[in-house]
Design a protein around this motif. Structure first.
Motif, PDB file in Angstrom:
ATOM      1  N   PRO A 174      -6.603   4.230 -11.623  1.00  0.00           N
ATOM      2  CA  PRO A 174      -6.278   4.308 -10.289  1.00  0.00           C
ATOM      3  C   PRO A 174      -6.714   3.235  -9.376  1.00  0.00           C
ATOM      4  CG  PRO A 174      -6.924   6.288 -11.167  1.00  0.00           C
ATOM      5  CD  PRO A 174      -7.240   5.268 -12.236  1.00  0.00           C
ATOM      6  N   GLU A 175      -8.112   2.503  -9.623  1.00  0.00           N
ATOM      7  CA  GLU A 175      -8.839   1.398  -9.042  1.00  0.00           C
ATOM      8  C   GLU A 175      -7.591   0.366  -9.063  1.00  0.00           C
ATOM      9  OE1 GLU A 175     -11.665   4.316  -9.786  1.00  0.00           O
ATOM     10  OE2 GLU A 175     -10.367   3.325 -11.323  1.00  0.00           O
ATOM     11  N   ASP A 176      -7.132  -0.125 -10.252  1.00  0.00           N
ATOM     12  CA  ASP A 176      -6.207  -1.032 -10.302  1.00  0.00           C
ATOM     13  C   ASP A 176      -5.027  -1.070  -9.441  1.00  0.00           C
ATOM     14  OD1 ASP A 176      -7.897  -2.502 -12.369  1.00  0.00           O
ATOM     15  OD2 ASP A 176      -6.941  -1.680 -14.287  1.00  0.00           O
ATOM     16  N   LEU A 177      -4.418   0.097  -9.457  1.00  0.00           N
ATOM     17  CA  LEU A 177      -3.324   0.279  -8.720  1.00  0.00           C
ATOM     18  C   LEU A 177      -3.461   0.236  -7.341  1.00  0.00           C
ATOM     19  CD1 LEU A 177      -1.379   2.959 -10.681  1.00  0.00           C
ATOM     20  CD2 LEU A 177      -0.871   0.514 -10.706  1.00  0.00           C
ATOM     21  N   VAL A 178      -4.578   1.007  -6.816  1.00  0.00           N
ATOM     22  CA  VAL A 178      -5.222   0.804  -5.483  1.00  0.00           C
ATOM     23  C   VAL A 178      -5.199  -0.530  -4.840  1.00  0.00           C
ATOM     24  CG1 VAL A 178      -7.015   1.101  -3.764  1.00  0.00           C
ATOM     25  CG2 VAL A 178      -6.223   2.990  -5.235  1.00  0.00           C
ATOM     26  N   ALA A 179      -5.925  -1.399  -5.651  1.00  0.00           N
ATOM     27  CA  ALA A 179      -6.151  -2.973  -5.366  1.00  0.00           C
ATOM     28  C   ALA A 179      -4.741  -3.631  -5.143  1.00  0.00           C
ATOM     29  CB  ALA A 179      -6.912  -3.477  -6.349  1.00  0.00           C
ATOM     30  N   GLY A 196      -7.574  -8.472  17.297  1.00  0.00           N
ATOM     31  CA  GLY A 196      -7.836  -7.003  17.528  1.00  0.00           C
ATOM     32  C   GLY A 196      -7.909  -6.216  16.379  1.00  0.00           C
ATOM     33  N   GLY A 197      -7.713  -6.772  15.213  1.00  0.00           N
ATOM     34  CA  GLY A 197      -7.499  -5.793  13.792  1.00  0.00           C
ATOM     35  C   GLY A 197      -6.413  -5.475  13.676  1.00  0.00           C
ATOM     36  N   SER A 198      -5.197  -6.122  14.518  1.00  0.00           N
ATOM     37  CA  SER A 198      -3.952  -5.664  14.263  1.00  0.00           C
ATOM     38  C   SER A 198      -3.099  -5.854  12.749  1.00  0.00           C
ATOM     39  CB  SER A 198      -3.004  -6.400  15.345  1.00  0.00           C
ATOM     40  OG  SER A 198      -3.001  -7.926  14.913  1.00  0.00           O
ATOM     41  N   VAL A 199      -3.534  -6.980  12.196  1.00  0.00           N
ATOM     42  CA  VAL A 199      -2.924  -7.429  10.890  1.00  0.00           C
ATOM     43  C   VAL A 199      -3.477  -6.459   9.804  1.00  0.00           C
ATOM     44  CG1 VAL A 199      -2.557  -8.918   8.886  1.00  0.00           C
ATOM     45  CG2 VAL A 199      -2.332  -9.758  11.274  1.00  0.00           C
ATOM     46  N   ILE A 200      -4.971  -6.164   9.660  1.00  0.00           N
ATOM     47  CA  ILE A 200      -5.459  -5.545   8.690  1.00  0.00           C
ATOM     48  C   ILE A 200      -5.072  -3.865   8.824  1.00  0.00           C
ATOM     49  CG2 ILE A 200      -7.574  -5.060   9.905  1.00  0.00           C
ATOM     50  CD1 ILE A 200      -9.015  -5.594   6.948  1.00  0.00           C
ATOM     51  N   LYS A 201      -5.050  -3.634  10.303  1.00  0.00           N
ATOM     52  CA  LYS A 201      -4.543  -2.056  10.401  1.00  0.00           C
ATOM     53  C   LYS A 201      -3.135  -2.044   9.820  1.00  0.00           C
ATOM     54  CE  LYS A 201      -4.083   1.297  14.063  1.00  0.00           C
ATOM     55  NZ  LYS A 201      -4.024   1.396  15.780  1.00  0.00           N
ATOM     56  N   ARG A 202      -2.344  -2.822  10.078  1.00  0.00           N
ATOM     57  CA  ARG A 202      -0.977  -2.575   9.328  1.00  0.00           C
ATOM     58  C   ARG A 202      -0.967  -2.676   7.911  1.00  0.00           C
ATOM     59  NH1 ARG A 202       3.542  -6.377  11.611  1.00  0.00           N
ATOM     60  NH2 ARG A 202       4.764  -5.118  10.306  1.00  0.00           N
ATOM     61  N   ILE A 203      -1.726  -3.545   7.318  1.00  0.00           N
ATOM     62  CA  ILE A 203      -1.895  -3.581   5.961  1.00  0.00           C
ATOM     63  C   ILE A 203      -2.373  -2.215   5.240  1.00  0.00           C
ATOM     64  CG2 ILE A 203      -3.171  -4.476   3.934  1.00  0.00           C
ATOM     65  CD1 ILE A 203      -3.403  -7.210   5.609  1.00  0.00           C
ATOM     66  N   GLY A 204      -3.358  -1.533   5.999  1.00  0.00           N
ATOM     67  CA  GLY A 204      -3.955  -0.280   5.577  1.00  0.00           C
ATOM     68  C   GLY A 204      -2.732   0.792   5.965  1.00  0.00           C
ATOM     69  N   MET A 205      -2.301   0.658   7.068  1.00  0.00           N
ATOM     70  CA  MET A 205      -1.307   1.999   7.342  1.00  0.00           C
ATOM     71  C   MET A 205      -0.106   1.931   6.147  1.00  0.00           C
ATOM     72  SD  MET A 205      -0.804   1.691  11.315  1.00  0.00           S
ATOM     73  CE  MET A 205       0.665   2.570  11.400  1.00  0.00           C
ATOM     74  N   ALA A 218      -0.309   0.339   3.083  1.00  0.00           N
ATOM     75  CA  ALA A 218      -0.798   0.645   1.819  1.00  0.00           C
ATOM     76  C   ALA A 218      -1.083   2.322   1.564  1.00  0.00           C
ATOM     77  CB  ALA A 218      -1.993  -0.078   1.434  1.00  0.00           C
ATOM     78  N   ARG A 219      -1.509   2.897   2.677  1.00  0.00           N
ATOM     79  CA  ARG A 219      -1.895   4.255   2.206  1.00  0.00           C
ATOM     80  C   ARG A 219      -0.733   5.039   1.881  1.00  0.00           C
ATOM     81  NH1 ARG A 219      -3.463   4.843   7.386  1.00  0.00           N
ATOM     82  NH2 ARG A 219      -5.267   4.040   6.978  1.00  0.00           N
ATOM     83  N   LYS A 220       0.519   4.636   2.579  1.00  0.00           N
ATOM     84  CA  LYS A 220       1.702   5.423   1.890  1.00  0.00           C
ATOM     85  C   LYS A 220       1.909   5.651   0.378  1.00  0.00           C
ATOM     86  CE  LYS A 220       4.329   4.041   5.943  1.00  0.00           C
ATOM     87  NZ  LYS A 220       5.541   3.260   6.680  1.00  0.00           N
ATOM     88  N   ASP A 221       1.537   4.295   0.030  1.00  0.00           N
ATOM     89  CA  ASP A 221       1.610   4.235  -1.670  1.00  0.00           C
ATOM     90  C   ASP A 221       0.500   4.838  -2.425  1.00  0.00           C
ATOM     91  OD1 ASP A 221       3.838   2.912  -2.063  1.00  0.00           O
ATOM     92  OD2 ASP A 221       3.124   1.036  -2.145  1.00  0.00           O
ATOM     93  N   LEU A 222      -0.569   4.865  -1.675  1.00  0.00           N
ATOM     94  CA  LEU A 222      -1.988   5.206  -2.186  1.00  0.00           C
ATOM     95  C   LEU A 222      -1.913   7.059  -2.066  1.00  0.00           C
ATOM     96  CD1 LEU A 222      -4.971   3.172  -0.741  1.00  0.00           C
ATOM     97  CD2 LEU A 222      -3.284   2.880  -2.739  1.00  0.00           C
ATOM     98  N   GLU A 223      -0.913   7.652  -1.011  1.00  0.00           N
ATOM     99  CA  GLU A 223      -1.194   8.780  -1.214  1.00  0.00           C
ATOM    100  C   GLU A 223      -0.220   9.251  -2.042  1.00  0.00           C
ATOM    101  OE1 GLU A 223      -0.272   9.752   3.153  1.00  0.00           O
ATOM    102  OE2 GLU A 223      -2.590   9.774   3.455  1.00  0.00           O
ATOM    103  N   GLU A 225      -0.125  -6.192  -2.310  1.00  0.00           N
ATOM    104  CA  GLU A 225       1.167  -6.336  -2.167  1.00  0.00           C
ATOM    105  C   GLU A 225       1.426  -6.074  -0.520  1.00  0.00           C
ATOM    106  OE1 GLU A 225       5.075  -3.883  -3.672  1.00  0.00           O
ATOM    107  OE2 GLU A 225       3.761  -2.642  -2.531  1.00  0.00           O
ATOM    108  N   LYS A 226       1.092  -5.205   0.029  1.00  0.00           N
ATOM    109  CA  LYS A 226       1.296  -5.136   1.647  1.00  0.00           C
ATOM    110  C   LYS A 226       0.694  -6.305   2.320  1.00  0.00           C
ATOM    111  CE  LYS A 226       2.717  -1.065   0.364  1.00  0.00           C
ATOM    112  NZ  LYS A 226       4.088  -1.263  -0.415  1.00  0.00           N
ATOM    113  N   ALA A 227      -0.417  -6.704   1.736  1.00  0.00           N
ATOM    114  CA  ALA A 227      -0.903  -8.081   2.558  1.00  0.00           C
ATOM    115  C   ALA A 227       0.066  -9.139   2.315  1.00  0.00           C
ATOM    116  CB  ALA A 227      -2.210  -8.528   1.946  1.00  0.00           C
TER     117      ALA A 227
END
Length: 308
Positions: free
Chosen positions: A197-202, A257-266, A268-273, A207-209
């Motif tokens: 799971p850790e491999d796939l999360v990373a 304002g953290g806009s890019v990393i916020k989008r990366i997280g948003m 990525a979260r779809k795949d992680l869930e 990928e999103k980045a």
């Protein structure tokens, strides 16, 4: 369950390992995902997206294919590139089938010829030429590419596929299965891949980045999953670190304002869930690690080394 029952009825099970090799962006990860019927390997237009070898398990009525997705073979510019090539070439020495993928939309070049020499040297019992991206190729392009690439190695057969549209994906699986030796069931029926799971999360975060930053700094990005915890049965908390090589790159990844990393997280979260089967809180940080792509120990910590 139906496949389980049919495999139990098989007098003979055919099983073995299938290496997907080729130049960067030849479509290896896309084909693996199409064979699986779901997204396991990350995909992006950025060359050398695949950095970790991934084994995916495809079960048919009387066969088990272990498909190995490998990094794209390329001319390395740093220690990371050398490790990626070593990982890909290492798979050619101990598989039953080698499938060399070639993009049907691009003329074959010196890089394809170089890959072909390694395919030719492989001891695999069956060597298959796979022309990819049939959905965006004309019949004339495909015919010309078949003529230009059929002698790159001592291929036993050739097939044209489109992973995006599913064209000839089942035929690819069937063709490969027919040329696997009789053997045991290497992996349990319910095991889909050998990644943690850790491999796939990373990988999903990376990928999103790549997709969001496009050509700006992707090759300088590495991602490590630091932890996955489950404070509740229906919720996971994930901490991960994005590595870059320079302070300026850190600013690009974070964004105003953290806009890019916020989008990366948003994204990525779809795949992680989907991966973890629950809601996910994702805590992303960015760290500068100068010249990490030339640092063998850092490459090893990120899991991008070829291993033994």
């Amino acid at each position: 369950m139906e496949t389980n029952a049919k495999q139990d009825e098989c007098a003979v099970l055919h099983s073995g390992f299938v290496a997907l090799v080729g130049r960067p962006n030849a479509g290896k990860s896309s084909l693996l995902n199409a064979c699986m019927g779901q997204k396991i390997a990350i995909e992006s237009p950025v060359a050398q997206t695949t950095r970790k070898r991934l084994r995916a398990v495809v079960n048919t009525d009387c066969a088990q294919l272990i498909i190995v997705d490998t990094p794209g073979l390329h001319k390395p510019k740093d220690a990371l590139g050398k490790e990626l090539n070593r990982s890909a070439l290492g798979e050619l020495g101990d598989v039953d089938v080698v499938a060399m993928l070639v993009d049907a939309t691009k003329p074959a070049g010196r890089g394809d010829k170089w890959v072909g020499t390694h395919v030719r040297a492989s001891d695999a019992a069956f060597k298959l030429l796979v022309l990819t991206k049939a959905d965006i190729s004309s019949p004339e392009q495909i015919a010309e590419q078949l003529e230009a690439t059929r002698d790159l190695a001592d291929f036993d057969d050739a097939i044209v596929v489109s992973a995006k549209e599913g064209f000839n994906v089942d035929a690819f699986v069937k063709l490969v299965a027919e040329h696997l030796p009789e053997g045991p069931q290497w992996f349990p029926q319910d095991m889909q891949h050998d990644a943690t799971p850790e491999d796939l999360v990373a990988e999903f975060i990376r990928e999103k980045a790549y997709l969001l930053l496009k050509q700006e700094i992707p090759h300088s990005i590495g991602v490590r999953c630091d932890s996955i915890t489950y404070p509740r049965a229906d919720h996971a908390s994930v901490e991960a670190t994005i590595l870059v090589e320079r302070e300026g790159q850190k600013g690009i990844v974070i964004g105003r304002g953290g806009s890019v990393i916020k989008r990366i997280g948003m994204e990525a979260r779809k795949d992680l869930e989907r991966l973890l089967g629950c809601s996910v809180y994702l805590d992303l940080s960015v760290r500068v690690q100068p010249k990490w792509r030339k640092d063998a120990s850092e490459i090893r910590r990120l899991g991008y080394d070829a291993g033994e």
